[in-house]
Design a protein around this motif. Structure first.
Motif, PDB file in Angstrom:
ATOM      1  N   SER A  12       0.819  -1.215   0.000  1.00  0.00           N
ATOM      2  CA  SER A  12       0.000   0.000   0.000  1.00  0.00           C
ATOM      3  C   SER A  12       0.851   1.263   0.000  1.00  0.00           C
ATOM      4  N   ARG A  13       2.144   1.129   0.364  1.00  0.00           N
ATOM      5  CA  ARG A  13       3.011   2.305   0.415  1.00  0.00           C
ATOM      6  C   ARG A  13       3.821   2.474  -0.870  1.00  0.00           C
ATOM      7  N   LEU A  14       3.660   1.546  -1.802  1.00  0.00           N
ATOM      8  CA  LEU A  14       4.377   1.629  -3.070  1.00  0.00           C
ATOM      9  C   LEU A  14       3.481   2.219  -4.149  1.00  0.00           C
ATOM     10  N   ALA A  15       4.012   3.165  -4.896  1.00  0.00           N
ATOM     11  CA  ALA A  15       3.260   3.693  -6.036  1.00  0.00           C
ATOM     12  C   ALA A  15       3.214   2.675  -7.162  1.00  0.00           C
ATOM     13  N   GLY A  16       4.259   1.844  -7.255  1.00  0.00           N
ATOM     14  CA  GLY A  16       4.292   0.795  -8.263  1.00  0.00           C
ATOM     15  C   GLY A  16       3.622  -0.478  -7.770  1.00  0.00           C
ATOM     16  N   SER A  17       4.035  -1.601  -8.354  1.00  0.00           N
ATOM     17  CA  SER A  17       3.397  -2.880  -8.044  1.00  0.00           C
ATOM     18  C   SER A  17       4.421  -3.880  -7.547  1.00  0.00           C
ATOM     19  N   VAL A  18       3.954  -4.826  -6.761  1.00  0.00           N
ATOM     20  CA  VAL A  18       4.771  -5.931  -6.274  1.00  0.00           C
ATOM     21  C   VAL A  18       4.208  -7.230  -6.832  1.00  0.00           C
ATOM     22  N   PHE A  19       5.078  -8.048  -7.391  1.00  0.00           N
ATOM     23  CA  PHE A  19       4.662  -9.337  -7.949  1.00  0.00           C
ATOM     24  C   PHE A  19       5.443 -10.446  -7.269  1.00  0.00           C
ATOM     25  N   LEU A  20       4.716 -11.325  -6.599  1.00  0.00           N
ATOM     26  CA  LEU A  20       5.303 -12.496  -5.961  1.00  0.00           C
ATOM     27  C   LEU A  20       5.085 -13.712  -6.843  1.00  0.00           C
ATOM     28  N   VAL A  44       9.274  -9.327  -7.577  1.00  0.00           N
ATOM     29  CA  VAL A  44       9.556  -8.262  -8.534  1.00  0.00           C
ATOM     30  C   VAL A  44       8.818  -7.014  -8.082  1.00  0.00           C
ATOM     31  N   VAL A  45       9.558  -5.913  -7.971  1.00  0.00           N
ATOM     32  CA  VAL A  45       8.942  -4.615  -7.694  1.00  0.00           C
ATOM     33  C   VAL A  45       8.964  -3.823  -8.991  1.00  0.00           C
ATOM     34  N   ARG A  46       7.790  -3.484  -9.498  1.00  0.00           N
ATOM     35  CA  ARG A  46       7.665  -2.656 -10.693  1.00  0.00           C
ATOM     36  C   ARG A  46       7.629  -1.213 -10.222  1.00  0.00           C
ATOM     37  N   ALA A  47       8.809  -0.588 -10.175  1.00  0.00           N
ATOM     38  CA  ALA A  47       8.942   0.730  -9.571  1.00  0.00           C
ATOM     39  C   ALA A  47       8.446   1.826 -10.508  1.00  0.00           C
ATOM     40  N   THR A  48       7.847   2.857  -9.935  1.00  0.00           N
ATOM     41  CA  THR A  48       7.423   4.021 -10.720  1.00  0.00           C
ATOM     42  C   THR A  48       8.140   5.291 -10.289  1.00  0.00           C
ATOM     43  N   GLY A  49       9.003   5.186  -9.281  1.00  0.00           N
ATOM     44  CA  GLY A  49       9.731   6.359  -8.810  1.00  0.00           C
ATOM     45  C   GLY A  49      10.821   5.957  -7.849  1.00  0.00           C
TER      46      GLY A  49
END
Length: 420
Positions: A12-20, A44-49
């Motif tokens: 919830s604190r990530l602007a991107g997505s987390v994939f397990l 995998v963390v799909r970072a946006t910033g």
């Protein structure tokens, strides 16, 4: 509390997505370009910033999990099994300052994005052979492009970088701020931190005379023998490579950043030796449209010259793709961390060489690698001079002593035993 729990709680604190593993999207974002790899990262963390990157780094550090970074996947040659993989593909911003001739890009930007943005101002970046390659990974690995002889490696044109360090600190590095880390990032690869923004110089190159000319392979030995002398008198504005292809042809690739008539006159003696011409693809084009692919570097080395026995070995590689490329010029003048810069030629094969060619390379080659072309992580040290390798390991010990960024073609801290 394990890594998966930490990431689930922190989603919830990530602007991107987390994939397990098992999540929809995990397979899409874990896969590099190399189809022979089937990596299974812990997540995998799909970072946006930069904030997403920082939280991923802190999570990896907290749970003693290696952290790896991937944007386009072009430079991924090691399966990041068990690592926390940060995918920066969504961070693809490109800003051009035409007055200062500077580009600022995010870590997910591709060369095609930069070329299109810079082209409208008559500017060019020191891009690679493909517009689909990621800017940041290519540049951190050195970056050998078609303008390198005149303007140096891409890493040599970096002005500053925004980077997340192993302790989660986000900082700006340049020649005046953390100069040791700045030097290491400019050609030493991505094992010192996660770059979240990169600034580099652009050059006033609008149109170039570029392309490829195809010949039969009958005069390959004579052509290579002539090429070793011909390169000694060509200007830095001319970059060339000679390819021996699997389909039995000899191809001369060239780019001249100057008057096309002058470029043609410089190249014609080489074409005469290689001739007759089967197909002439040389043309005047915008630099942004002049990208020319190369040979996949299964085998790479650098040589001082093309001795007769090495020429014979390369010509005999009838079942392999071979590329001989001219370095020199501003590449040799650079002082960055990347590469062995004192040798004028590189030899690339798309396969393991024959016994004859391998012996010739041992006699005449440096045994060197180039970080952008390496596929074997055990040979990472070969991409650097002895002095630069030692300096890079000292920088690593200062900024990442616990080897958080130890996945892939990584530089180990000085305190760690060398494994290559």
């Amino acid at each position: 509390m394990n890594l998966h729990h930490t990431l689930r709680v922190g989603r919830s604190r990530l602007a991107g997505s987390v994939f397990l593993p098992g999540d929809e999207g995990y397979d899409a974002y874990r896969q590099p370009l190399d189809p022979t790899l089937d990596p299974h990262p812990a997540a995998v963390v799909r970072a946006t910033g930069a904030t997403d990157v920082r939280r991923a780094v802190l999570a990896a550090r907290r749970h003693a999990v290696p952290l790896a970074v991937q944007a386009t996947g072009h430079g991924t040659h090691v399966a990041h099994d068990g690592a926390l993989l940060v995918n920066t593909g969504a961070m693809a911003s490109v800003l051009i300052d035409p007055d200062r001739r500077i580009a600022r890009v995010g870590p997910g930007a591709r060369w095609g994005d930069v070329l299109r943005a810079a082209e409208q101002f008559g500017l060019a970046a020191l891009s690679g052979s493909s517009p689909d390659v990621g800017v940041t990974g290519y540049t951190l690995g050195g970056g050998l492009g078609w303008l390198a002889r005149e303007h140096g490696l891409a890493a040599d044109s970096v002005l500053r970088a925004r980077v997340v360090l192993a302790d989660g600190t986000a900082t700006t590095v340049d020649a005046d701020h953390h100069p040791d880390l700045f030097w290491a990032l400019c050609g030493g690869g991505g094992s010192f931190g996660v770059v979240t923004a990169l600034e580099f110089r652009l050059y006033p190159v609008d149109r170039v005379y570029a392309g490829a000319v195809t010949f039969g392979r009958e005069r390959a030995a004579e052509t290579l023998a002539y090429y070793r002398r011909w390169i000694e008198r060509v200007p830095d504005a001319l970059s060339t490579a000679v390819l021996l292809t699997r389909d039995g042809t000899l191809v001369v690739k060239a780019m001249y950043a100057g008057d096309p008539d002058r470029g043609r006159a410089l190249l014609e003696p080489l074409w005469t030796v290689a001739g007759p011409v089967r197909e002439n693809g040389m043309r005047v084009v915008p630099y942004a449209q002049a990208a020319m692919g190369g040979t996949f570097a299964r085998t790479f080395d650098q040589v001082g010259t093309l001795d007769d026995d090495l020429v014979a070995g390369l010509v005999a590689e009838a079942d392999a793709g071979v590329e001989i490329r001219h370095w020199g010029g501003r590449i040799a003048a650079g002082s960055g961390a990347a590469a062995h810069r004192d040798l004028p030629l590189s030899v690339v094969l798309d396969t393991v060489p024959s016994t004859q060619t391998a012996a010739a390379l041992r006699r005449h080659g440096r045994g060197s690698g180039f970080l952008n072309f390496l596929v074997d992580a055990s040979r990472t040290e070969s991409a650097f001079t002895t002095a630069n390798w030692a300096a890079l390991r000292r920088v690593k010990s200062t900024y990442d002593p616990d080897n958080v960024f130890g996945s892939g073609l990584a530089v180990p801290p000085a305190a760690m035993l060398t494994t290559v």
